[in-house]
Design a protein around this motif. Structure first.
Motif, PDB file in Angstrom:
ATOM      1  N   LEU A 172       1.113 -66.683  -2.138  1.00  0.00           N
ATOM      2  CA  LEU A 172       1.010 -67.900  -2.954  1.00  0.00           C
ATOM      3  C   LEU A 172       0.899 -69.142  -2.084  1.00  0.00           C
ATOM      4  O   LEU A 172       0.094 -70.038  -2.359  1.00  0.00           O
ATOM      5  N   ARG A 173       1.704 -69.217  -1.042  1.00  0.00           N
ATOM      6  CA  ARG A 173       1.696 -70.393  -0.166  1.00  0.00           C
ATOM      7  C   ARG A 173       0.359 -70.512   0.560  1.00  0.00           C
ATOM      8  O   ARG A 173      -0.178 -71.606   0.718  1.00  0.00           O
ATOM      9  N   ALA A 174      -0.207 -69.388   1.000  1.00  0.00           N
ATOM     10  CA  ALA A 174      -1.485 -69.420   1.718  1.00  0.00           C
ATOM     11  C   ALA A 174      -2.672 -69.668   0.791  1.00  0.00           C
ATOM     12  O   ALA A 174      -3.624 -70.362   1.151  1.00  0.00           O
ATOM     13  N   SER A 175      -2.613 -69.110  -0.411  1.00  0.00           N
ATOM     14  CA  SER A 175      -3.762 -69.182  -1.320  1.00  0.00           C
ATOM     15  C   SER A 175      -3.781 -70.428  -2.189  1.00  0.00           C
ATOM     16  O   SER A 175      -4.851 -70.910  -2.564  1.00  0.00           O
ATOM     17  N   TYR A 176      -2.613 -70.938  -2.550  1.00  0.00           N
ATOM     18  CA  TYR A 176      -2.527 -72.075  -3.468  1.00  0.00           C
ATOM     19  C   TYR A 176      -1.513 -73.096  -2.957  1.00  0.00           C
ATOM     20  O   TYR A 176      -0.534 -73.388  -3.632  1.00  0.00           O
ATOM     21  N   PRO A 177      -1.727 -73.644  -1.769  1.00  0.00           N
ATOM     22  CA  PRO A 177      -0.694 -74.490  -1.155  1.00  0.00           C
ATOM     23  C   PRO A 177      -0.419 -75.806  -1.876  1.00  0.00           C
ATOM     24  O   PRO A 177       0.706 -76.265  -1.875  1.00  0.00           O
ATOM     25  N   ALA A 178      -1.426 -76.383  -2.489  1.00  0.00           N
ATOM     26  CA  ALA A 178      -1.216 -77.722  -3.039  1.00  0.00           C
ATOM     27  C   ALA A 178      -1.791 -77.890  -4.434  1.00  0.00           C
ATOM     28  O   ALA A 178      -2.014 -79.002  -4.879  1.00  0.00           O
ATOM     29  N   ARG A 179      -2.037 -76.785  -5.106  1.00  0.00           N
ATOM     30  CA  ARG A 179      -2.618 -76.911  -6.437  1.00  0.00           C
ATOM     31  C   ARG A 179      -2.088 -75.824  -7.353  1.00  0.00           C
ATOM     32  O   ARG A 179      -1.777 -74.724  -6.915  1.00  0.00           O
ATOM     33  N   PRO A 180      -1.997 -76.129  -8.632  1.00  0.00           N
ATOM     34  CA  PRO A 180      -1.581 -75.106  -9.588  1.00  0.00           C
ATOM     35  C   PRO A 180      -2.678 -74.060  -9.764  1.00  0.00           C
ATOM     36  O   PRO A 180      -3.848 -74.334  -9.507  1.00  0.00           O
ATOM     37  N   VAL A 181      -2.298 -72.891 -10.181  1.00  0.00           N
ATOM     38  CA  VAL A 181      -3.262 -71.820 -10.405  1.00  0.00           C
ATOM     39  C   VAL A 181      -3.012 -71.204 -11.775  1.00  0.00           C
ATOM     40  O   VAL A 181      -1.871 -71.069 -12.202  1.00  0.00           O
ATOM     41  N   GLN A 182      -4.104 -70.876 -12.462  1.00  0.00           N
ATOM     42  CA  GLN A 182      -4.025 -70.151 -13.725  1.00  0.00           C
ATOM     43  C   GLN A 182      -4.528 -68.740 -13.468  1.00  0.00           C
ATOM     44  O   GLN A 182      -5.613 -68.557 -12.927  1.00  0.00           O
ATOM     45  N   THR A 183      -3.734 -67.754 -13.846  1.00  0.00           N
ATOM     46  CA  THR A 183      -4.093 -66.358 -13.593  1.00  0.00           C
ATOM     47  C   THR A 183      -3.322 -65.476 -14.549  1.00  0.00           C
ATOM     48  O   THR A 183      -2.700 -65.970 -15.480  1.00  0.00           O
ATOM     49  N   ASP A 184      -3.402 -64.168 -14.339  1.00  0.00           N
ATOM     50  CA  ASP A 184      -2.557 -63.252 -15.102  1.00  0.00           C
ATOM     51  C   ASP A 184      -1.852 -62.330 -14.109  1.00  0.00           C
ATOM     52  O   ASP A 184      -2.252 -62.232 -12.945  1.00  0.00           O
ATOM     53  N   LEU A 185      -0.784 -61.688 -14.566  1.00  0.00           N
ATOM     54  CA  LEU A 185       0.041 -60.885 -13.663  1.00  0.00           C
ATOM     55  C   LEU A 185      -0.734 -59.739 -13.027  1.00  0.00           C
ATOM     56  O   LEU A 185      -0.579 -59.482 -11.831  1.00  0.00           O
ATOM     57  N   ALA A 186      -1.558 -59.048 -13.794  1.00  0.00           N
ATOM     58  CA  ALA A 186      -2.290 -57.903 -13.252  1.00  0.00           C
ATOM     59  C   ALA A 186      -3.242 -58.340 -12.145  1.00  0.00           C
ATOM     60  O   ALA A 186      -3.316 -57.704 -11.086  1.00  0.00           O
ATOM     61  N   LEU A 187      -3.957 -59.426 -12.371  1.00  0.00           N
ATOM     62  CA  LEU A 187      -4.890 -59.922 -11.363  1.00  0.00           C
ATOM     63  C   LEU A 187      -4.144 -60.375 -10.110  1.00  0.00           C
ATOM     64  O   LEU A 187      -4.528 -60.032  -8.987  1.00  0.00           O
ATOM     65  N   LEU A 188      -3.068 -61.122 -10.285  1.00  0.00           N
ATOM     66  CA  LEU A 188      -2.300 -61.594  -9.133  1.00  0.00           C
ATOM     67  C   LEU A 188      -1.682 -60.423  -8.377  1.00  0.00           C
ATOM     68  O   LEU A 188      -1.703 -60.397  -7.141  1.00  0.00           O
ATOM     69  N   ALA A 189      -1.173 -59.431  -9.077  1.00  0.00           N
ATOM     70  CA  ALA A 189      -0.606 -58.242  -8.423  1.00  0.00           C
ATOM     71  C   ALA A 189      -1.669 -57.514  -7.598  1.00  0.00           C
ATOM     72  O   ALA A 189      -1.408 -57.097  -6.463  1.00  0.00           O
ATOM     73  N   ARG A 190      -2.877 -57.374  -8.141  1.00  0.00           N
ATOM     74  CA  ARG A 190      -3.965 -56.718  -7.388  1.00  0.00           C
ATOM     75  C   ARG A 190      -4.333 -57.510  -6.152  1.00  0.00           C
ATOM     76  O   ARG A 190      -4.547 -56.949  -5.080  1.00  0.00           O
ATOM     77  N   ARG A 191      -4.402 -58.833  -6.273  1.00  0.00           N
ATOM     78  CA  ARG A 191      -4.762 -59.663  -5.120  1.00  0.00           C
ATOM     79  C   ARG A 191      -3.723 -59.573  -4.009  1.00  0.00           C
ATOM     80  O   ARG A 191      -4.061 -59.468  -2.830  1.00  0.00           O
TER      81      ARG A 191
END
Length: 110
Positions: free
Chosen positions: A23-42
């Motif tokens: 999360l810190r590397a991918s979205y350091p300064a902005r909010p993100v909209q996603t779903d749990l399954a997608l975030l878990a896969r990433r």
């Protein structure tokens, strides 16, 4: 799900670490909209280790409890998360989360 041993559902220490690093590397300064399954896969793909949707949801709840991020449900399995600014001199204490405390009583590797 009822036949899954509880220790396979409780997040391990590495699950907290990899989730936060991602999360810190991918979205350091902005909010993100996603779903749990997608975030878990990433996260799983980035760190070549499996993190289930259940474990990820618990990790995110612990992070909310200790004010590392804010979480807002958007309906239909989607949510918005935003990382809090972090004081680099202060280490977050997972043990301050009621959810983490409860999970530790289940005998997990948290």
């Amino acid at each position: 799900l009822s036949q899954t041993p509880i220790d396979q559902l409780v997040p391990e220490a590495m699950d907290y670490t990899t989730t936060y690093q991602y999360l810190r590397a991918s979205y350091p300064a902005r909010p993100v909209q996603t779903d749990l399954a997608l975030l878990a896969r990433r996260i799983s793909r980035s760190y070549q280790r499996s993190i289930s949707v259940i474990k990820l949801a618990l990790v995110l709840k612990v992070f909310c409890d200790i004010h590392l991020l804010t979480f807002q449900g958007l309906g239909q399995d989607r949510f918005r998360i935003e990382l809090a600014s972090v004081d680099q001199t202060t280490r977050a204490k997972l043990s301050e989360s009621p959810v983490h405390h409860y999970l530790s009583t289940l005998g997990g590797n948290t």
